[in-house]
Design a protein around this motif. Structure first.
Motif, PDB file in Angstrom:
ATOM      1  N   ASN A  12       0.847  -1.189   0.000  1.00 33.23           N
ATOM      2  CA  ASN A  12       0.000   0.000   0.000  1.00 33.23           C
ATOM      3  C   ASN A  12       0.885   1.242   0.000  1.00 33.23           C
ATOM      4  O   ASN A  12       1.620   1.499   0.956  1.00 33.23           O
ATOM      5  CB  ASN A  12      -0.912   0.000   1.230  1.00 33.23           C
ATOM      6  CG  ASN A  12      -1.895   1.143   1.228  1.00 33.23           C
ATOM      7  OD1 ASN A  12      -1.768   2.102   0.458  1.00 33.23           O
ATOM      8  ND2 ASN A  12      -2.892   1.061   2.099  1.00 33.23           N
ATOM      9  N   GLU A  13       0.837   2.007  -1.071  1.00 34.37           N
ATOM     10  CA  GLU A  13       1.718   3.170  -1.211  1.00 34.37           C
ATOM     11  C   GLU A  13       1.397   4.275  -0.219  1.00 34.37           C
ATOM     12  O   GLU A  13       2.212   5.178  -0.013  1.00 34.37           O
ATOM     13  CB  GLU A  13       1.622   3.714  -2.645  1.00 34.37           C
ATOM     14  CG  GLU A  13       2.153   2.747  -3.702  1.00 34.37           C
ATOM     15  CD  GLU A  13       2.078   3.324  -5.097  1.00 34.37           C
ATOM     16  OE1 GLU A  13       1.551   4.454  -5.237  1.00 34.37           O
ATOM     17  OE2 GLU A  13       2.545   2.652  -6.038  1.00 34.37           O
ATOM     18  N   ASP A  14       0.222   4.212   0.399  1.00 33.40           N
ATOM     19  CA  ASP A  14      -0.170   5.258   1.345  1.00 33.40           C
ATOM     20  C   ASP A  14       0.254   4.933   2.782  1.00 33.40           C
ATOM     21  O   ASP A  14      -0.075   5.684   3.702  1.00 33.40           O
ATOM     22  CB  ASP A  14      -1.688   5.462   1.296  1.00 33.40           C
ATOM     23  CG  ASP A  14      -2.152   6.000  -0.059  1.00 33.40           C
ATOM     24  OD1 ASP A  14      -1.383   6.755  -0.670  1.00 33.40           O
ATOM     25  OD2 ASP A  14      -3.266   5.646  -0.487  1.00 33.40           O
ATOM     26  N   ASN A  15       0.960   3.824   2.984  1.00 29.54           N
ATOM     27  CA  ASN A  15       1.362   3.439   4.331  1.00 29.54           C
ATOM     28  C   ASN A  15       2.242   4.504   4.984  1.00 29.54           C
ATOM     29  O   ASN A  15       3.216   4.961   4.395  1.00 29.54           O
ATOM     30  CB  ASN A  15       2.143   2.118   4.302  1.00 29.54           C
ATOM     31  CG  ASN A  15       1.247   0.913   4.181  1.00 29.54           C
ATOM     32  OD1 ASN A  15       0.048   0.988   4.445  1.00 29.54           O
ATOM     33  ND2 ASN A  15       1.817  -0.220   3.789  1.00 29.54           N
ATOM     34  N   ALA A  16       1.875   4.867   6.191  1.00 31.54           N
ATOM     35  CA  ALA A  16       2.734   5.716   7.016  1.00 31.54           C
ATOM     36  C   ALA A  16       3.590   4.801   7.886  1.00 31.54           C
ATOM     37  O   ALA A  16       3.432   3.574   7.867  1.00 31.54           O
ATOM     38  CB  ALA A  16       1.884   6.646   7.872  1.00 31.54           C
ATOM     39  N   LEU A  17       4.501   5.372   8.667  1.00 32.29           N
ATOM     40  CA  LEU A  17       5.385   4.544   9.479  1.00 32.29           C
ATOM     41  C   LEU A  17       4.616   3.681  10.465  1.00 32.29           C
ATOM     42  O   LEU A  17       4.986   2.535  10.718  1.00 32.29           O
ATOM     43  CB  LEU A  17       6.376   5.433  10.235  1.00 32.29           C
ATOM     44  CG  LEU A  17       7.393   6.209   9.389  1.00 32.29           C
ATOM     45  CD1 LEU A  17       8.363   6.945  10.299  1.00 32.29           C
ATOM     46  CD2 LEU A  17       8.144   5.290   8.445  1.00 32.29           C
ATOM     47  N   GLU A  18       3.534   4.213  11.029  1.00 30.06           N
ATOM     48  CA  GLU A  18       2.772   3.424  11.994  1.00 30.06           C
ATOM     49  C   GLU A  18       2.113   2.212  11.359  1.00 30.06           C
ATOM     50  O   GLU A  18       1.987   1.156  11.992  1.00 30.06           O
ATOM     51  CB  GLU A  18       1.735   4.281  12.731  1.00 30.06           C
ATOM     52  CG  GLU A  18       0.911   5.188  11.850  1.00 30.06           C
ATOM     53  CD  GLU A  18       1.477   6.588  11.793  1.00 30.06           C
ATOM     54  OE1 GLU A  18       0.682   7.539  11.932  1.00 30.06           O
ATOM     55  OE2 GLU A  18       2.704   6.744  11.626  1.00 30.06           O
ATOM     56  N   GLU A  19       1.704   2.328  10.087  1.00 31.44           N
ATOM     57  CA  GLU A  19       1.170   1.155   9.382  1.00 31.44           C
ATOM     58  C   GLU A  19       2.279   0.128   9.132  1.00 31.44           C
ATOM     59  O   GLU A  19       2.066  -1.074   9.252  1.00 31.44           O
ATOM     60  CB  GLU A  19       0.544   1.548   8.045  1.00 31.44           C
ATOM     61  CG  GLU A  19      -0.883   2.046   8.135  1.00 31.44           C
ATOM     62  CD  GLU A  19      -1.015   3.557   8.046  1.00 31.44           C
ATOM     63  OE1 GLU A  19      -2.094   4.068   8.344  1.00 31.44           O
ATOM     64  OE2 GLU A  19      -0.022   4.224   7.702  1.00 31.44           O
ATOM     65  N   MET A  20       3.476   0.619   8.818  1.00 31.52           N
ATOM     66  CA  MET A  20       4.582  -0.297   8.554  1.00 31.52           C
ATOM     67  C   MET A  20       5.024  -1.023   9.822  1.00 31.52           C
ATOM     68  O   MET A  20       5.539  -2.143   9.746  1.00 31.52           O
ATOM     69  CB  MET A  20       5.753   0.458   7.932  1.00 31.52           C
ATOM     70  CG  MET A  20       5.474   1.009   6.527  1.00 31.52           C
ATOM     71  SD  MET A  20       4.789  -0.233   5.393  1.00 31.52           S
ATOM     72  CE  MET A  20       6.118  -1.456   5.348  1.00 31.52           C
ATOM     73  N   VAL A  21       4.842  -0.414  10.979  1.00 34.17           N
ATOM     74  CA  VAL A  21       5.135  -1.106  12.231  1.00 34.17           C
ATOM     75  C   VAL A  21       4.283  -2.369  12.344  1.00 34.17           C
ATOM     76  O   VAL A  21       4.779  -3.453  12.673  1.00 34.17           O
ATOM     77  CB  VAL A  21       4.894  -0.178  13.445  1.00 34.17           C
ATOM     78  CG1 VAL A  21       4.896  -0.971  14.742  1.00 34.17           C
ATOM     79  CG2 VAL A  21       5.949   0.913  13.493  1.00 34.17           C
ATOM     80  N   VAL A  22       2.997  -2.240  12.061  1.00 29.59           N
ATOM     81  CA  VAL A  22       2.091  -3.384  12.140  1.00 29.59           C
ATOM     82  C   VAL A  22       2.464  -4.432  11.098  1.00 29.59           C
ATOM     83  O   VAL A  22       2.490  -5.638  11.372  1.00 29.59           O
ATOM     84  CB  VAL A  22       0.629  -2.931  11.960  1.00 29.59           C
ATOM     85  CG1 VAL A  22      -0.320  -4.121  12.048  1.00 29.59           C
ATOM     86  CG2 VAL A  22       0.261  -1.885  13.008  1.00 29.59           C
ATOM     87  N   VAL A  23       2.755  -3.979   9.884  1.00 28.43           N
ATOM     88  CA  VAL A  23       3.124  -4.890   8.792  1.00 28.43           C
ATOM     89  C   VAL A  23       4.411  -5.643   9.134  1.00 28.43           C
ATOM     90  O   VAL A  23       4.494  -6.870   8.954  1.00 28.43           O
ATOM     91  CB  VAL A  23       3.291  -4.099   7.474  1.00 28.43           C
ATOM     92  CG1 VAL A  23       3.918  -4.974   6.393  1.00 28.43           C
ATOM     93  CG2 VAL A  23       1.943  -3.568   6.997  1.00 28.43           C
ATOM     94  N   PHE A  24       5.411  -4.934   9.646  1.00 26.71           N
ATOM     95  CA  PHE A  24       6.688  -5.588   9.951  1.00 26.71           C
ATOM     96  C   PHE A  24       6.585  -6.489  11.183  1.00 26.71           C
ATOM     97  O   PHE A  24       7.329  -7.473  11.300  1.00 26.71           O
ATOM     98  CB  PHE A  24       7.791  -4.550  10.140  1.00 26.71           C
ATOM     99  CG  PHE A  24       8.272  -3.946   8.844  1.00 26.71           C
ATOM    100  CD1 PHE A  24       8.192  -4.653   7.649  1.00 26.71           C
ATOM    101  CD2 PHE A  24       8.799  -2.663   8.805  1.00 26.71           C
ATOM    102  CE1 PHE A  24       8.633  -4.105   6.454  1.00 26.71           C
ATOM    103  CE2 PHE A  24       9.251  -2.104   7.614  1.00 26.71           C
ATOM    104  CZ  PHE A  24       9.165  -2.826   6.432  1.00 26.71           C
TER     105      PHE A  24
END
Length: 290
Positions: free
Chosen positions: A12-24
């Motif tokens: 998702n190109e709109d991911n902010a850092l907080e979304e990437m925390v969940v993804v990672f």
């Protein structure tokens, strides 16, 4: 199914850092749950995504602690089970020095969470056990061997104190106080190994990830997380949920790795322990006798 969910969320190109925390967090849990049975293309995708974000956010690695430690943990999870290919990949992306300088010099000394301490210990023990001296030389990482002993001692010394703190927190709560909420739909990892799961399940989990990210955004606005006030205290460890590493006995992991070097590679073992302080040598002896 889990990998498909990860891909949908990660791309998702709109991911902010907080979304990437969940993804990672999802990525590292998959690797740690599957271990050396993790398919190569899974590990490569996780590693590539984590390294891409580490490179793009390199100026903020010492400020955006929650995001950065979580991204690094994806790499460390891969190191535990795929040490050689992980180091080679970091080298090919020209971030090997950046990764180890940041990990050893900034993150590891400040870890408070049981999970971070245990994962870093496992990753470092895996590296020194499985990477040959020749490969260390080819990667220009000879100094890692002499530095690793003191770092292992530091991490293993901190571990029982962190574990005691976590166990005390667990005693403060009863399992009756834990409300499952969104987790009702996600009872176990096995649910997502079922090929019959339909697109609705994917969408439910993506919605869950979105809700988790929104929760982080709320914390961000209230306390400054992902901002200038962020520090290692913002790396929270839920005392009720447990972790994928709970069943790992880190003392047995240590004894297996160090004992293997004592028996099978005395030169490497001496490179690791030869320059240790008397205090760190005592730590190694005590750990081997647990």
């Amino acid at each position: 199914i889990l990998f498909e969910i990860y891909n949908k969320a990660a791309k998702n190109e709109d991911n902010a850092l907080e979304e990437m925390v969940v993804v990672f967090n999802l990525a590292q849990k998959i690797v740690l749950a599957l271990g050396d049975k993790t398919p190569d293309h899974f590990a490569h995708e996780f590693l590539q995504d984590a390294v891409n974000t580490i490179i793009s956010e390199r100026e903020g690695l010492k400020k955006q602690i929650v995001f950065s430690v979580t991204a690094f943990n994806v790499v460390l999870a891969c190191m535990v089970y795929f040490p050689s290919s992980t180091l080679q990949y970091l080298n090919s992306r020209e971030v090997l020095a950046l990764f180890f300088d940041t990990w050893f010099g900034f993150y590891a000394p400040k870890y408070n969470r049981v999970f971070d301490i245990k994962l870093s210990s496992m990753a470092l023990l895996s590296i020194i056990s499985n990477i040959s001296t020749q490969e260390f030389v080819s990667l220009s990482m000879e100094n890692l061997l002499t530095q690793s002993g003191a770092m292992i001692s530091q991490l293993m010394t901190k571990f029982p104190y962190a574990l005691k703190g976590l166990e005390e927190k667990r005693k403060e709560y009863s399992s009756d106080a834990f409300t499952t909420g969104n987790f009702d739909k996600f009872d176990s990892w096995e649910d997502y190994d079922n090929e019959d799961c339909d697109a609705d399940d994917d969408q439910d989990y993506l919605e869950f990830l979105k809700n988790e990210a929104q929760s982080l955004e709320y914390v961000n606005s209230e306390t400054g997380i992902f901002g200038s006030l962020e520090d290692f205290e913002d790396l929270e460890e839920d005392p009720l949920s447990g972790s994928v590493l709970d069943e790992v006995n880190i003392y047995d992991f240590f004894k297996s790795a160090i004992g293997g070097l004592q028996q099978g590679d005395q030169n490497k073992y001496q490179a690791i322990v030869g320059n240790l302080s008397q205090e760190d040598q005592n730590v190694f002896v005590q750990l081997m006798n647990i």
